[in-house]
Design an enzyme around this catalytic site. Sequence first.
Site, PDB file in Angstrom:
ATOM      1  N   ARG A 281       5.351   5.569   1.975  1.00  0.00           N
ATOM      2  CA  ARG A 281       4.484   6.722   2.183  1.00  0.00           C
ATOM      3  C   ARG A 281       4.332   6.929   3.679  1.00  0.00           C
ATOM      4  NH1 ARG A 281      -1.547   4.569   0.639  1.00  0.00           N
ATOM      5  NH2 ARG A 281      -2.022   6.750   1.056  1.00  0.00           N
TER       6      ARG A 281
ATOM      7  N   LYS B 225       0.825  -1.214   0.000  1.00  0.00           N
ATOM      8  CA  LYS B 225       0.000   0.000   0.000  1.00  0.00           C
ATOM      9  C   LYS B 225       0.855   1.258   0.000  1.00  0.00           C
ATOM     10  CE  LYS B 225      -3.509  -0.381  -0.506  1.00  0.00           C
ATOM     11  NZ  LYS B 225      -4.111  -0.645  -1.844  1.00  0.00           N
TER      12      LYS B 225
ATOM     13  N   GLY C  21       2.365   2.212  -3.046  1.00  0.00           N
ATOM     14  CA  GLY C  21       2.379   2.697  -4.424  1.00  0.00           C
ATOM     15  C   GLY C  21       3.225   1.837  -5.343  1.00  0.00           C
ATOM     16  N   THR C  22       3.421   0.557  -4.994  1.00  0.00           N
ATOM     17  CA  THR C  22       4.273  -0.308  -5.806  1.00  0.00           C
ATOM     18  C   THR C  22       3.714  -0.517  -7.210  1.00  0.00           C
ATOM     19  OG1 THR C  22       3.198  -2.290  -4.898  1.00  0.00           O
ATOM     20  CG2 THR C  22       5.205  -1.524  -3.803  1.00  0.00           C
ATOM     21  N   ARG C  23       2.397  -0.682  -7.321  1.00  0.00           N
ATOM     22  CA  ARG C  23       1.803  -0.885  -8.640  1.00  0.00           C
ATOM     23  C   ARG C  23       1.953   0.353  -9.506  1.00  0.00           C
ATOM     24  NH1 ARG C  23       1.166  -4.239 -12.488  1.00  0.00           N
ATOM     25  NH2 ARG C  23       1.107  -5.729 -10.764  1.00  0.00           N
TER      26      ARG C  23
ATOM     27  N   LYS D 274      -7.618   1.120  -6.738  1.00  0.00           N
ATOM     28  CA  LYS D 274      -6.581   2.020  -6.250  1.00  0.00           C
ATOM     29  C   LYS D 274      -7.176   3.401  -5.997  1.00  0.00           C
ATOM     30  CE  LYS D 274      -3.690  -1.303  -6.937  1.00  0.00           C
ATOM     31  NZ  LYS D 274      -3.109  -2.050  -5.815  1.00  0.00           N
ATOM     32  N   GLY D 275      -6.701   4.045  -4.961  1.00  0.00           N
ATOM     33  CA  GLY D 275      -7.168   5.387  -4.651  1.00  0.00           C
ATOM     34  C   GLY D 275      -8.523   5.435  -3.986  1.00  0.00           C
ATOM     35  N   ARG D 276      -8.948   4.338  -3.362  1.00  0.00           N
ATOM     36  CA  ARG D 276     -10.227   4.361  -2.663  1.00  0.00           C
ATOM     37  C   ARG D 276     -10.179   5.343  -1.497  1.00  0.00           C
ATOM     38  NH1 ARG D 276     -10.740  -2.201  -2.644  1.00  0.00           N
ATOM     39  NH2 ARG D 276     -12.245  -2.431  -4.328  1.00  0.00           N
TER      40      ARG D 276
END
Length: 313
Positions: A153, A70, A72-74, A276-278
């Site tokens: 992060r 969580k 930002g690896t993707r 992503k970004g929920r």
Amino acid sequence: MACFLASAFLLVLQTYAAPPDFVQDRYDITLDSVGLDPGLPFNISGDEPSHPPPGTSKRAPHSIIIGVRKGGTRALLEMLDIHPEVAAAATEVHFFDWDENYAKGFEWYRELMPYSYPKQITVEKTPGYFTSALAPERICAMNSSIKLLLILRDPAERVISDYTQVYFNRLENHKPVQAIENLLVRNGALNIRYKAIQRSLYDVHMRNWLRYFPLEQIHIVDGDALIRDPLPELQRVERFLNLPPRIVSSNFYFNQTKGFYCIRSDGRERCLHESKGRPHPAVNSTVLQQLRSYLQEHNRTFFRLVRRTFDWQ
């Protein structure tokens, strides 16, 4: 010496490797978990070509994105995949952190890498590596000079994001859910055994990696900065990997609907999967302060370890 012993162990595992069996149902590897949007075109290597492109081969990674979950690896992998000299593995391989996979041997692992040309570098990402007690030694045994990418992060925000992912996954699978406060607090005190908190103790995990790799081989990407302005972070990664500068500002555009940057390359546009970004849940302010206070000393220790500071609350 540690790498030598691990290398010998890896050789034994390769000799007695089990037959390939990568995607196992019990691991719940889905489009959602790897962050792909099935409705968009994709560059990252996925299905195996029936005939590999002439001049290509499968090679062990030259660089691995080791975490953090969580963090930002993707996004980092997809943005890095813009570069023409990068070949990115499609899925999280979990070779170095899952004993069942590691026992299958190095050749099994290499076969899961994408086909690449001699001038390209192969990159895989598995965020579980960073918090694995065994991954650093095992990766060192494979290649002690490999370049590692670690994206981080704000650790408190990472805890909440970790909870959010599990929360939605449980909802989608019709499983019961709990309020985040019930997980963060037990008997009136912060529940420091909660796995999401343990994953945010960056100093604890970093010490383990520094036992096997010098700091110069671990490039830390600021995940919060990557969200705000991707290009400078990607340019630093290019330099770290000794890649020619090919990623430019026109490769990114801000999607007002999603609220984050998306990718534009080869005349196509794509965004991260909708998972992503929920939006994060509102957290009780007292509980949130407890969490931040607990993480504060760990953050200071981490800053000393990596000789760098981050703008974390």
